[in-house]
Design a protein around this motif. Sequence first.
Motif, PDB file in Angstrom:
ATOM      1  N   GLY A 147      23.433  31.367  37.857  1.00 43.43           N
ATOM      2  CA  GLY A 147      24.812  31.699  38.201  1.00 43.43           C
ATOM      3  C   GLY A 147      25.284  32.903  37.400  1.00 43.43           C
ATOM      4  O   GLY A 147      24.711  33.245  36.366  1.00 43.43           O
ATOM      5  N   GLY A 148      26.308  33.545  37.889  1.00 44.72           N
ATOM      6  CA  GLY A 148      26.956  34.602  37.141  1.00 44.72           C
ATOM      7  C   GLY A 148      26.222  35.934  37.150  1.00 44.72           C
ATOM      8  O   GLY A 148      26.592  36.851  36.431  1.00 44.72           O
ATOM      9  N   VAL A 149      25.185  36.068  37.970  1.00 48.54           N
ATOM     10  CA  VAL A 149      24.467  37.343  38.007  1.00 48.54           C
ATOM     11  C   VAL A 149      25.076  38.302  39.039  1.00 48.54           C
ATOM     12  O   VAL A 149      24.697  39.472  39.092  1.00 48.54           O
ATOM     13  CB  VAL A 149      22.958  37.156  38.319  1.00 48.54           C
ATOM     14  N   GLY A 150      26.006  37.790  39.828  1.00 49.37           N
ATOM     15  CA  GLY A 150      26.686  38.660  40.784  1.00 49.37           C
ATOM     16  C   GLY A 150      26.270  38.454  42.226  1.00 49.37           C
ATOM     17  O   GLY A 150      26.422  39.338  43.051  1.00 49.37           O
ATOM     18  N   LYS A 151      25.798  37.252  42.532  1.00 50.43           N
ATOM     19  CA  LYS A 151      25.422  36.935  43.920  1.00 50.43           C
ATOM     20  C   LYS A 151      26.582  37.118  44.871  1.00 50.43           C
ATOM     21  O   LYS A 151      26.470  37.790  45.883  1.00 50.43           O
ATOM     22  CB  LYS A 151      25.067  35.449  43.992  1.00 50.43           C
ATOM     23  N   SER A 152      27.692  36.468  44.541  1.00 48.85           N
ATOM     24  CA  SER A 152      28.837  36.529  45.452  1.00 48.85           C
ATOM     25  C   SER A 152      29.347  37.960  45.565  1.00 48.85           C
ATOM     26  O   SER A 152      29.696  38.412  46.655  1.00 48.85           O
ATOM     27  CB  SER A 152      29.960  35.608  44.970  1.00 48.85           C
ATOM     28  N   THR A 153      29.348  38.669  44.440  1.00 47.17           N
ATOM     29  CA  THR A 153      29.774  40.072  44.437  1.00 47.17           C
ATOM     30  C   THR A 153      28.894  40.888  45.381  1.00 47.17           C
ATOM     31  O   THR A 153      29.383  41.656  46.207  1.00 47.17           O
ATOM     32  CB  THR A 153      29.667  40.635  43.006  1.00 47.17           C
ATOM     33  N   ASN A 180      33.898  30.844  45.823  1.00 49.89           N
ATOM     34  CA  ASN A 180      34.782  31.898  45.329  1.00 49.89           C
ATOM     35  C   ASN A 180      34.969  33.062  46.279  1.00 49.89           C
ATOM     36  O   ASN A 180      35.564  34.055  45.924  1.00 49.89           O
ATOM     37  CB  ASN A 180      34.398  32.366  43.918  1.00 49.89           C
ATOM     38  N   MET A 184      37.523  36.415  46.020  1.00 46.69           N
ATOM     39  CA  MET A 184      36.913  37.748  46.056  1.00 46.69           C
ATOM     40  C   MET A 184      37.361  38.576  47.241  1.00 46.69           C
ATOM     41  O   MET A 184      37.370  39.798  47.185  1.00 46.69           O
ATOM     42  CB  MET A 184      35.392  37.616  46.110  1.00 46.69           C
ATOM     43  N   ASN A 305      21.520  43.714  39.468  1.00 39.74           N
ATOM     44  CA  ASN A 305      22.956  43.918  39.260  1.00 39.74           C
ATOM     45  C   ASN A 305      23.234  44.056  37.765  1.00 39.74           C
ATOM     46  O   ASN A 305      22.499  43.529  36.942  1.00 39.74           O
ATOM     47  CB  ASN A 305      23.735  42.740  39.858  1.00 39.74           C
ATOM     48  N   MET A 306      24.308  44.756  37.447  1.00 44.22           N
ATOM     49  CA  MET A 306      24.698  45.022  36.058  1.00 44.22           C
ATOM     50  C   MET A 306      23.578  45.791  35.347  1.00 44.22           C
ATOM     51  O   MET A 306      23.236  45.529  34.194  1.00 44.22           O
ATOM     52  CB  MET A 306      25.022  43.724  35.312  1.00 44.22           C
ATOM     53  N   VAL A 341      22.693  48.048  40.893  1.00 48.20           N
ATOM     54  CA  VAL A 341      24.151  48.174  40.885  1.00 48.20           C
ATOM     55  C   VAL A 341      24.623  48.218  39.438  1.00 48.20           C
ATOM     56  O   VAL A 341      24.352  47.294  38.672  1.00 48.20           O
ATOM     57  CB  VAL A 341      24.809  46.976  41.621  1.00 48.20           C
ATOM     58  N   PRO A 342      25.322  49.291  39.056  1.00 51.02           N
ATOM     59  CA  PRO A 342      25.752  49.383  37.651  1.00 51.02           C
ATOM     60  C   PRO A 342      26.845  48.368  37.307  1.00 51.02           C
ATOM     61  O   PRO A 342      27.510  47.835  38.192  1.00 51.02           O
ATOM     62  CB  PRO A 342      26.304  50.807  37.546  1.00 51.02           C
ATOM     63  N   LEU A 343      26.979  48.140  36.031  1.00 54.16           N
ATOM     64  CA  LEU A 343      28.089  47.343  35.512  1.00 54.16           C
ATOM     65  C   LEU A 343      29.330  48.236  35.596  1.00 54.16           C
ATOM     66  O   LEU A 343      29.315  49.353  35.101  1.00 54.16           O
ATOM     67  CB  LEU A 343      27.778  46.995  34.062  1.00 54.16           C
ATOM     68  N   ILE A 347      34.467  46.399  39.415  1.00 50.91           N
ATOM     69  CA  ILE A 347      33.876  45.349  40.257  1.00 50.91           C
ATOM     70  C   ILE A 347      34.509  44.013  39.916  1.00 50.91           C
ATOM     71  O   ILE A 347      34.914  43.238  40.795  1.00 50.91           O
ATOM     72  CB  ILE A 347      32.350  45.275  40.063  1.00 50.91           C
ATOM     73  N   GLN A 348      34.629  43.779  38.631  1.00 49.01           N
ATOM     74  CA  GLN A 348      35.197  42.504  38.193  1.00 49.01           C
ATOM     75  C   GLN A 348      36.680  42.422  38.552  1.00 49.01           C
ATOM     76  O   GLN A 348      37.134  41.413  39.091  1.00 49.01           O
ATOM     77  CB  GLN A 348      34.953  42.363  36.690  1.00 49.01           C
TER      78      GLN A 348
HETATM   79  N1  LIG Z   1      28.136  45.030  38.581  1.00 50.46           N
HETATM   80  C1  LIG Z   1      29.160  44.367  38.042  1.00 50.46           C
HETATM   81  N2  LIG Z   1      29.996  44.971  37.160  1.00 50.46           N
HETATM   82  C2  LIG Z   1      31.037  44.279  36.610  1.00 50.46           C
HETATM   83  N3  LIG Z   1      31.312  43.003  36.864  1.00 50.46           N
HETATM   84  C3  LIG Z   1      30.510  42.350  37.729  1.00 50.46           C
HETATM   85  C4  LIG Z   1      29.401  42.980  38.373  1.00 50.46           C
HETATM   86  N4  LIG Z   1      28.805  42.083  39.187  1.00 50.46           N
HETATM   87  C5  LIG Z   1      29.501  40.941  39.056  1.00 50.46           C
HETATM   88  N5  LIG Z   1      30.521  41.080  38.195  1.00 50.46           N
HETATM   89  C6  LIG Z   1      31.469  40.044  37.760  1.00 50.46           C
HETATM   90  O1  LIG Z   1      30.724  38.998  37.169  1.00 50.46           O
HETATM   91  C7  LIG Z   1      31.249  37.732  37.506  1.00 50.46           C
HETATM   92  C8  LIG Z   1      30.206  36.864  38.197  1.00 50.46           C
HETATM   93  O2  LIG Z   1      29.877  37.436  39.441  1.00 50.46           O
HETATM   94  P1  LIG Z   1      29.649  36.541  40.747  1.00 50.46           P
HETATM   95  O3  LIG Z   1      29.427  37.474  41.866  1.00 50.46           O
HETATM   96  O4  LIG Z   1      30.726  35.519  40.904  1.00 50.46           O
HETATM   97  O5  LIG Z   1      28.287  35.845  40.339  1.00 50.46           O
HETATM   98  P2  LIG Z   1      27.511  34.596  41.013  1.00 50.46           P
HETATM   99  O6  LIG Z   1      27.959  34.504  42.431  1.00 50.46           O
HETATM  100  O7  LIG Z   1      26.064  34.972  40.884  1.00 50.46           O
HETATM  101  O8  LIG Z   1      27.859  33.401  40.205  1.00 50.46           O
HETATM  102  C9  LIG Z   1      32.470  38.020  38.376  1.00 50.46           C
HETATM  103  O9  LIG Z   1      33.604  38.033  37.568  1.00 50.46           O
HETATM  104  C10 LIG Z   1      32.186  39.403  38.922  1.00 50.46           C
HETATM  105  O10 LIG Z   1      33.386  40.106  39.235  1.00 50.46           O
END
Ligand SMILES: Nc1ncnc2c1ncn2[C@@H]1O[C@H](COP(=O)(O)OP(=O)(O)O)[C@@H](O)[C@H]1O
Length: 386
Positions: A147-153, A180, A184, A305-306, A341-343, A347-348
């Motif tokens: 989790g938290g790697v940015g899947k949903s993003t 979420n 988003m 991602n990041m 995809v850069p940090l 995005i956040q």
């Molecule tokens: N490339 C990025 N740069 C900055 N923040 C990011 C990036 N990708 C994701 N985030 C932030 O990190 C957090 C987790 O991302 P999320 O997409 O919800 O992950 P997952 O779905 O894998 O749990 C969110 O707050 C999101 O906005």
Amino acid sequence: MAALMERITGTLAGIRNPRTGADVMAAEQVRDIATTVDGKVRLTLLLAPDDDATLVRDVRQAIEALDGVTDVRVDVRDPAQSTPTPARRAPAAPNASMNQPKAPAAGGMGRALPVMDSAPAKAPPKVPEPVAYPHLGRVIAVSSGKGGVGKSTVAVNLAIALAKAGHRVGIMDADIYGPNLPLMLGVDAAPAVRDEKIIPLEAYGIKIISLGFLIEKDQPAIWRGPIVMKIITQFLRDVNWGQLDYFLVDMPPGTGDAQLSLVQATPVHGAVIVTTPQQVAVGDALRGVKMFERTGVPVLGIVENMSWFENPETGKPIAVFGSGGGERLAKECDLPLLGQVPLDPRIQEGGDTGRPIVHAEPESKAAKAIGQVAQRVIERLAARHG
Ligand SMILES: Nc1ncnc2c1ncn2[C@@H]1O[C@H](COP(=O)(O)OP(=O)(O)O)[C@@H](O)[C@H]1O
Ligand SMILES: [Mg+2]
């Protein structure tokens, strides 16, 4: 006060199954109610494939609201797989009011147990045949091990990038434990129902369904395997998606119920695996790749991602989370690295305010990287399916 058991059956008699119109007690949908002296309640709810999954929540909430209840566990079972237990079956008790004098539990209605360890033996679940839904177009799972790697993003922005390229796109939130997409995408409303189909919400040119639209906020998730399958099937089958070109599925973290349920529910044309550059995340992502490969789903590639953070002063990239993870994983699995995809703090921010970066900052490096991922996904799918 009436005995707890009596109050439970009384309140359950007030819950109607919208499908049949009967209350859940009269319809004998509730079995094996057990209570402990310290207020724990466990019961089995028989939920047919056509029943509304929100019944589980209704039953749970009704019991939680009773005085003296400290914990509620609802085991959901498919009636087709449950063996009848007539001796314990609760008779219809629509009039069991809370103020009635104590009556002995008629017909063996429920049992007061000191412990709650008598789970009924479960029949092995039958594996359903995947059903194809041609109007969904290509079904793409966006997944990761962690989790938290940015899947949903990635899923949300990829969906919007595909829509911007002129395609018809739907996205389904399969993260039923922590949906979420509403946040988003900045949409949150109860979807309308027309001709027995749920009308998906729309934002940024894409159609969206999420359990977040259907359940109350901050409810503890109690979903188990069979119900995950049910919800996924309902989202595929009972939502009026219209004709789509791409159907994205935002998966929960891990390689569990939701992943299996999805591939059992419908043929998945491809998976996109998201990872961050760190070694641990890459190890988790590898498990994600293997899981899809085992179930016969082609993995289209890896999105890192990041990947880096651009130093605002020097313009130079800083490898915040290490570097090279995505590439290493791609090599190890012989898969393409679809993009990095850069940090980017935007995005956040955009994620928290319902303004995805591909829409809000289309010229940013992050948006462009996701645009490139979209292009490669299209090419990879076209190469496989034409
Ligand atoms: N490339 C990025 N740069 C900055 N923040 C990011 C990036 N990708 C994701 N985030 C932030 O990190 C957090 C987790 O991302 P999320 O997409 O919800 O992950 P997952 O779905 O894998 O749990 C969110 O707050 C999101 O906005
Ligand atoms: Mg997510």
